[in-house]
Design an enzyme around this catalytic site. Structure first.
Site, PDB file in Angstrom:
ATOM      1  N   ASN A   9       0.871  -1.188   0.000  1.00  0.00           N
ATOM      2  CA  ASN A   9       0.000   0.000   0.000  1.00  0.00           C
ATOM      3  C   ASN A   9       0.903   1.231   0.000  1.00  0.00           C
ATOM      4  OD1 ASN A   9      -1.820   2.028   0.458  1.00  0.00           O
ATOM      5  ND2 ASN A   9      -2.528   1.267   2.448  1.00  0.00           N
ATOM      6  N   LYS A  11       0.052   4.237  -0.235  1.00  0.00           N
ATOM      7  CA  LYS A  11      -0.627   5.387   0.387  1.00  0.00           C
ATOM      8  C   LYS A  11      -0.419   6.658  -0.444  1.00  0.00           C
ATOM      9  CE  LYS A  11      -0.375   3.045   4.796  1.00  0.00           C
ATOM     10  NZ  LYS A  11      -0.263   3.112   6.248  1.00  0.00           N
ATOM     11  N   HIS A  95      -9.695   1.060   4.916  1.00  0.00           N
ATOM     12  CA  HIS A  95      -8.425   1.187   5.627  1.00  0.00           C
ATOM     13  C   HIS A  95      -8.640   2.053   6.865  1.00  0.00           C
ATOM     14  CE1 HIS A  95      -4.307   2.276   6.592  1.00  0.00           C
ATOM     15  NE2 HIS A  95      -3.942   1.229   5.884  1.00  0.00           N
ATOM     16  N   GLU A  97      -7.040   4.368   8.103  1.00  0.00           N
ATOM     17  CA  GLU A  97      -6.829   5.809   7.895  1.00  0.00           C
ATOM     18  C   GLU A  97      -8.098   6.451   7.340  1.00  0.00           C
ATOM     19  OE1 GLU A  97      -3.270   5.258   5.617  1.00  0.00           O
ATOM     20  OE2 GLU A  97      -2.213   4.688   7.448  1.00  0.00           O
ATOM     21  N   GLU A 167      -5.418  -5.045  10.498  1.00  0.00           N
ATOM     22  CA  GLU A 167      -4.401  -4.021  10.695  1.00  0.00           C
ATOM     23  C   GLU A 167      -4.669  -3.291  12.011  1.00  0.00           C
ATOM     24  OE1 GLU A 167      -2.417  -2.743   6.763  1.00  0.00           O
ATOM     25  OE2 GLU A 167      -4.145  -1.462   7.080  1.00  0.00           O
ATOM     26  N   GLY A 173       2.436   2.247  10.779  1.00  0.00           N
ATOM     27  CA  GLY A 173       3.352   3.372  10.633  1.00  0.00           C
ATOM     28  C   GLY A 173       4.082   3.745  11.912  1.00  0.00           C
ATOM     29  N   SER A 213       3.420  -2.198  10.321  1.00  0.00           N
ATOM     30  CA  SER A 213       4.865  -2.273  10.569  1.00  0.00           C
ATOM     31  C   SER A 213       5.485  -3.614  10.175  1.00  0.00           C
ATOM     32  CB  SER A 213       5.185  -1.935  12.027  1.00  0.00           C
ATOM     33  OG  SER A 213       4.820  -0.586  12.310  1.00  0.00           O
TER      34      SER A 213
HETATM   35  P1  13P Z   1       2.985   0.303   7.664  1.00  0.00           P
HETATM   36  O1  13P Z   1       3.519  -0.979   7.088  1.00  0.00           O
HETATM   37  O2  13P Z   1       3.715   1.507   7.204  1.00  0.00           O
HETATM   38  O3  13P Z   1       2.859   0.219   9.166  1.00  0.00           O
HETATM   39  O4  13P Z   1       1.494   0.479   7.106  1.00  0.00           O
HETATM   40  C1  13P Z   1       0.608  -0.576   7.183  1.00  0.00           C
HETATM   41  C2  13P Z   1      -0.619  -0.252   6.426  1.00  0.00           C
HETATM   42  O5  13P Z   1      -1.398   0.591   6.816  1.00  0.00           O
HETATM   43  C3  13P Z   1      -0.843  -0.954   5.160  1.00  0.00           C
HETATM   44  O6  13P Z   1      -2.127  -0.719   4.678  1.00  0.00           O
END
Ligand code: 13P
Length: 255
Positions: A9, A11, A95, A97, A167, A173, A213
């Site tokens: 992803n 982002k 997601h 976010e 997740e 992150g 992560s």
């Molecule tokens: P990270 O691997 O940067 O923690 O992000 C995970 C994520 O949100 C994938 O959709």
């Protein structure tokens, strides 16, 4: 046997040129007949450019979001058919976010997942608890509620075509990865939810990715957990080598 599925992803990162370069680097690394399914998820505006690079290779294309509506006067929205038209096989839905910062609720996630299925794409439906919820020992309840609202309304023939991504919000992150046991426990809970809503055969078919992560040095242990069928990778997917080390960390699959 559930075939592992590793998705990157990207982002809201990278330029067009960087997206093309990263896709090209992955195509160079990808052997034909890899033991895992692999996909990358660039921002909408670079999907077409990345599609041109990965077309005809073993790297699949995923969008990061879609509209729940098939078409209409919806300025700024992107439909499932448009994504399919660009060559997307997958789309990330719900997601954290988007749930946290853009107000996406379970019923909308459910509609979006169905819109993706209607267009012949595989939705990657995300669930996960916040740190506060985990500390309050509400993880199982939160996951059950997200499963109920975002997934359980689907008929059996549709849920089989869905990928679920667990997740935990506190691991995204942050560099704080869930321990393999913490992740496995939630994945096993999700599989139990699938068994009780549908049946054991379906629960044994649906792939459940872990995200939060994931890095090359923690991927082997996570991906070897019985109920972890792949990874949804953020930061580590922005570099071809680190992403590919995660892809190759995947075992052959779990029964
Ligand atoms: P990270 O691997 O940067 O923690 O992000 C995970 C994520 O949100 C994938 O959709």
């Amino acid at each position: 046997m559930r075939r592992p599925f590793i998705a990157g992803n990207w982002k809201m990162h990278l330029t067009k040129a960087e997206s093309i370069d990263l896709a090209k680097a992955l195509v160079d690394l990808a052997p034909s007949g890899a033991s895992a399914d692999v996909a990358v998820s660039p921002p909408f505006v670079y999907l077409d450019a990345v599609a041109a690079v990965v077309h005809g290779t073993s790297i699949g294309l995923a969008a990061q979001n879609l509209s729940e509506k098939p078409n209409g006067a919806l300025t700024g929205e992107i439909s499932a058919a448009m994504l399919r038209d660009l060559g997307c096989r997958y789309v990330i839905v719900g997601h954290s976010e988007r749930r946290q910062f853009l107000g996406e609720i379970d019923s909308l996630v459910f509609e979006k997942a169905n819109a993706a299925l209607d267009a012949g794409m595989t939705p990657i439906v995300c669930v996960g608890e916040t740190l506060e919820q985990r500390r309050a020992e509400r993880t199982a309840e939160v996951i059950a509620s997200q499963f109920g609202g975002s997934l359980a309304g689907m008929d059996a023939d549709r849920i089989e075509r869905v990928v679920i991504a667990y997740e935990p919000v506190w691991a995204i992150g942050t560099g704080v990865v869930a321990t393999p046991q913490q992740a496995q426990d939630v994945h096993a809970d999700l599989r139990k939810l699938l068994t009780s809503r549908y049946n054991a055969a379906i629960a044994g078919t649906v792939r459940i990715q872990y995200g939060g992560s994931v890095k090359p040095d923690n991927a082997v242990e996570l991906l070897n957990q019985t109920d972890i069928d792949g990874a949804l990778v953020g930061g580590a997917s922005l570099n071809a080598d680190s992403f590919w080390r995660i892809v190759t960390a995947a075992p052959k699959g779990h029964d």
